[in-house]
Write a protein that holds these residues in place. Sequence first.
Motif, mmCIF file in Angstrom:
data_model
loop_
_atom_site.group_PDB
_atom_site.id
_atom_site.type_symbol
_atom_site.label_atom_id
_atom_site.label_comp_id
_atom_site.label_asym_id
_atom_site.label_seq_id
_atom_site.Cartn_x
_atom_site.Cartn_y
_atom_site.Cartn_z
ATOM 1 N N VAL A 48 0.957 -1.191 -0.089
ATOM 2 C CA VAL A 48 -0.040 0.208 0.168
ATOM 3 C C VAL A 48 1.005 1.112 0.092
ATOM 4 N N GLY A 51 2.337 1.887 -3.086
ATOM 5 C CA GLY A 51 1.238 2.215 -4.058
ATOM 6 C C GLY A 51 1.139 1.108 -5.119
ATOM 7 N N ILE A 53 -0.876 -1.626 -4.482
ATOM 8 C CA ILE A 53 -2.351 -2.036 -4.334
ATOM 9 C C ILE A 53 -2.998 -0.936 -3.632
ATOM 10 N N GLN A 54 -4.420 -0.721 -3.782
ATOM 11 C CA GLN A 54 -5.102 0.276 -3.056
ATOM 12 C C GLN A 54 -5.357 -0.307 -1.840
ATOM 13 N N ALA A 55 -5.290 0.651 -0.987
ATOM 14 C CA ALA A 55 -5.596 0.434 0.531
ATOM 15 C C ALA A 55 -6.997 0.142 0.670
ATOM 16 N N GLU A 61 -10.160 -2.952 7.239
ATOM 17 C CA GLU A 61 -8.919 -3.296 7.294
ATOM 18 C C GLU A 61 -8.872 -4.682 8.426
ATOM 19 N N LYS A 69 -6.716 -9.256 -0.623
ATOM 20 C CA LYS A 69 -5.985 -8.260 -1.409
ATOM 21 C C LYS A 69 -4.546 -8.807 -1.822
ATOM 22 N N TRP A 73 -3.435 -9.287 -5.802
ATOM 23 C CA TRP A 73 -2.319 -8.606 -6.301
ATOM 24 C C TRP A 73 -1.043 -9.661 -6.776
#
Length: 87
Positions: A48, A51, A53-55, A61, A69, A73
């Motif tokens: 994250v 940058g 992967i998107q948070a 979370e 996620k 990825w």
Amino acid sequence: MKKHKHEAELVKEALKIGAIYFEKRGAGKFEATDSASNKITAVYRLLVKDGLIQALAKDQENELNMRHKLALWIERQLPDGHPLKGK
């Protein structure tokens, strides 16, 4: 989030590749005694931060969503024809 058919295997691969990235990035090194949960969190947060992967939203979370996620990825990183690539 919809669970991927090979999510467990993808997460295992993501942790393997993520650990290499983590070390080469200079963020540290995982020890054999580090839990999978700690590795998942550390790799997720580094990806994250960089940058890649998107948070997730703060209220989303958690380990389950981070695993998902990471699976998404690594699936994008796999070459076409790889057995874990879901097409």
